[in-house]
Enzyme design. Sequence first.
Site, PDB file in Angstrom:
ATOM      1  N   GLY B  12      -1.806  30.354 -15.584  1.00  0.00           N
ATOM      2  CA  GLY B  12      -1.707  29.939 -14.190  1.00  0.00           C
ATOM      3  C   GLY B  12      -0.460  30.491 -13.521  1.00  0.00           C
ATOM      4  O   GLY B  12       0.646  30.360 -14.033  1.00  0.00           O
ATOM      5  N   GLY B  14       0.687  29.583 -10.375  1.00  0.00           N
ATOM      6  CA  GLY B  14       1.098  28.775  -9.224  1.00  0.00           C
ATOM      7  C   GLY B  14       2.616  28.681  -9.214  1.00  0.00           C
ATOM      8  O   GLY B  14       3.313  29.478  -9.859  1.00  0.00           O
ATOM      9  N   GLY B  16       4.583  26.524 -10.686  1.00  0.00           N
ATOM     10  CA  GLY B  16       5.142  26.235 -12.002  1.00  0.00           C
ATOM     11  C   GLY B  16       5.090  27.436 -12.933  1.00  0.00           C
ATOM     12  O   GLY B  16       6.099  27.822 -13.536  1.00  0.00           O
ATOM     13  N   VAL B  83      -9.504  31.361 -18.575  1.00  0.00           N
ATOM     14  CA  VAL B  83      -9.341  30.716 -19.873  1.00  0.00           C
ATOM     15  C   VAL B  83     -10.442  29.666 -19.989  1.00  0.00           C
ATOM     16  O   VAL B  83     -10.481  28.719 -19.208  1.00  0.00           O
ATOM     17  CB  VAL B  83      -7.955  30.063 -19.991  1.00  0.00           C
ATOM     18  CG1 VAL B  83      -7.821  29.337 -21.323  1.00  0.00           C
ATOM     19  CG2 VAL B  83      -6.861  31.102 -19.827  1.00  0.00           C
ATOM     20  N   GLU B 175      -2.368  17.592   8.133  1.00  0.00           N
ATOM     21  CA  GLU B 175      -2.247  18.934   8.715  1.00  0.00           C
ATOM     22  C   GLU B 175      -3.584  19.421   9.262  1.00  0.00           C
ATOM     23  O   GLU B 175      -3.662  19.984  10.359  1.00  0.00           O
ATOM     24  CB  GLU B 175      -1.776  19.931   7.640  1.00  0.00           C
ATOM     25  CG  GLU B 175      -0.305  19.806   7.297  1.00  0.00           C
ATOM     26  CD  GLU B 175       0.020  20.370   5.914  1.00  0.00           C
ATOM     27  OE1 GLU B 175      -0.912  20.727   5.158  1.00  0.00           O
ATOM     28  OE2 GLU B 175       1.213  20.451   5.596  1.00  0.00           O
TER      29      GLU B 175
END
Lengths: 447, 447
Positions: B12, B14, B16, B83, B175
């Site tokens: 991933g 993102g 992190g 994955v 939003e």
Amino acid sequence: MSSPRKKVVVIGCGFGGLEAVRALSTADVEITLVDRTNHHLFQPLLYQVATAGLSAPAVSAPIRHTLRRQMKRGNLTVLQAVVTDIDAAARQLVLDGSEPLEYDHLIVAAGATHSYFGHDEWAEHAPGLKTLADAFSIRAKVIGAFERAERCQTDVERAPWMTFVVIGAGPTGVEMAGTMTEIAQHTLPMEFRRIDSTKTQVVLLEGSDRVLGAFVPQLSQKAREQLTKLGVDVRTGCKVTAIDGDGVTYETRDGDTTRAQYLPSRTVIWAAGVAGSPLGRALAANAGATLDRAGRVVVEPDLTVPGHPEISVIGDLAAAKSYGRGEPKPVPGVSPGAKQMGRTAAANILRRLRGESPRAFRYIDYGNLATVGRKAAVVDLTVPVVGAIRFSGFFAWLFWLFAHIYFLIGFRNRIIVMIDWAWAYWTYERHARVVAETPQVASIVKS
Amino acid sequence: MSSPRKKVVVIGCGFGGLEAVRALSTADVEITLVDRTNHHLFQPLLYQVATAGLSAPAVSAPIRHTLRRQMKRGNLTVLQAVVTDIDAAARQLVLDGSEPLEYDHLIVAAGATHSYFGHDEWAEHAPGLKTLADAFSIRAKVIGAFERAERCQTDVERAPWMTFVVIGAGPTGVEMAGTMTEIAQHTLPMEFRRIDSTKTQVVLLEGSDRVLGAFVPQLSQKAREQLTKLGVDVRTGCKVTAIDGDGVTYETRDGDTTRAQYLPSRTVIWAAGVAGSPLGRALAANAGATLDRAGRVVVEPDLTVPGHPEISVIGDLAAAKSYGRGEPKPVPGVSPGAKQMGRTAAANILRRLRGESPRAFRYIDYGNLATVGRKAAVVDLTVPVVGAIRFSGFFAWLFWLFAHIYFLIGFRNRIIVMIDWAWAYWTYERHARVVAETPQVASIVKS
């Protein structure tokens, strides 16, 4: 009270349809513009979206925004709908999922689509480039091919992912091939660990004996030299006979001998054939129109369908001729042609409404230009009195660049495109190298 | 010869995952970053893509480009792959369509997906917003609704096309609702002939008793006032019980009485529930991990899976706690949390490789901010020594704006976003109001 305003319906908001609507902006008629999308597309730059140089909004303008002043003035309605049939007898259009739409005058500017010369099964493996959806699909294919190559364990497996084939060496094919070479040679190196992107093979296959057949032979030759210099493998005189998911088969001729060759490739792009929109067939069936071999509607000198003076056909769907001095000449399928037809069709509708007779269409040819890749283009200008001015190379490329920015719809788009290009020129970066997840990936993940 | 480099795999890219890879940029390990897309997505601005304010490339950066220097330095490989499973016993990942990938250390930063609280059939009618594909689909739905409204013949038919429902009043829901009101009130008027876009109804449904539940009550109250002023119909204490293609059913409680209400709407957006990626379930099945109610993996203080010190879980997939002074506190699902976890997980891997013991994660909270719409936002800053600074309104909005531009990846994107926003601010235009043809339209046309 005066008689109700005449209803003018325009199908398609490409260059021709948009120009026709604008030409009627102050007319005392009730216009309805129908398009299946919500945007006008600046097709000459669509290959930049496909090759990740520009984002979709940079080359397309919402129709409603573009025409908002005319809507406010009060003679225009815009509908996003798919026209499924034309009922010429009842003078109405059949739309998907709503009431039929009546017209007194109709302008059909529905454009063209890809033609696979009777091999529709090739479409799956060799997408063409006409719509934004096409551009996204080609972008995903090209960018995804390098990703797949990086995952391969062997060279044999890898080679077809690193071979790109473009079929058809018209302007779009030449632009695609030139830009894909640029990506492989300049944008991607250093971004992969296992593959060397500079070893990518880009093959441009053309059936005739030269590239950019609409240009004079010496500019074709220049374009070919520029392509070769950029690293494109240009192969002319190649007739494609088969395309599947693994590659392309084509034939070459040497005297009486025909040789079949096979080119393994996972990424094949179709830039060869164009056919008139299916609405041409609707006109043939319901208005007795004649279609030419490319499915285009043969029109009268005033751009109307024979026997139907209330129906005009313009742009890529029209097999139109220009009536100037000398013999009538076919009009090339370029945006200035479509725009000029749009103006003529609109003017002829107004003439008929005033009881005047319509005028024959006359195409004013300002020349032709095509880009090949970074710093490479060919320009063939037709200048009154002076005659033809032809040049190629860096200055032709600059000329191409400013001409395209100038004609781009919308002030904001021009600025953004200029920034994008200036940035790309210095950095070789292509900022739109972003591919949305496909539903397939999403389903693997969610399962 | 020294022992081979340890293999660190990160799933991933993102906030992190990207931060973890960067934190290992000079480490003597062999990193492989696996992501199912080719881009890092700046999720806090994804709602702008969905509401046609920004183009996709403006909020996303190609992973290879972002990490090209680290790849060149030589300790990183990037793979675009899905994955499908984690084989914790064999220490390898199962990928779609290629060899398994071995690891010595694994960082799972696979993020979260929508949760429909057991009603997966709602997904079809109420898309959520996590990926670029989601954003395109919502953009098409919102823009298409106005187009359909314009085609309706009666008010009864038209009303559900002009009613927009957002479910969930967290930052994304707020939003979305605020921006959709802005579009209806300021962007679209004058662009339609038959409908009055200012009569659009935007309803924000929230299950709890206030909006922006992660903020202190007085800022929730401010946000609610700002939403109402923009024209959003805010309804709290509403529990959704059914969603179909025609509208939303929800229940409200008044003491012991429950009342069901029905809201006809063709455009429903889901911003309510979030669940950990399905890879959490893989860790539960194969590594004995425990999942919390939201499907997140319960981790040790050092962010690893209990019993598997070689597997760390970070970001939205982790049910992590912060170990500072006092009791351990849950870490909120925001990007600074994910980034900090990424750094800690990377540092702990290096500690283990050096034979040192890992450290517990400590979340440093700088505060929280959310935008409501044009000139409206709430800000809750945590400043050392001073304590909390809270404000709302125009200055909060300016603060939000610059903070988001500052954190946007890539120099070019920041410039483009600033130009887009400056332009949009003065003109109310939303330049990305462009919807690619859907395959459905294409098939109607080609048939």
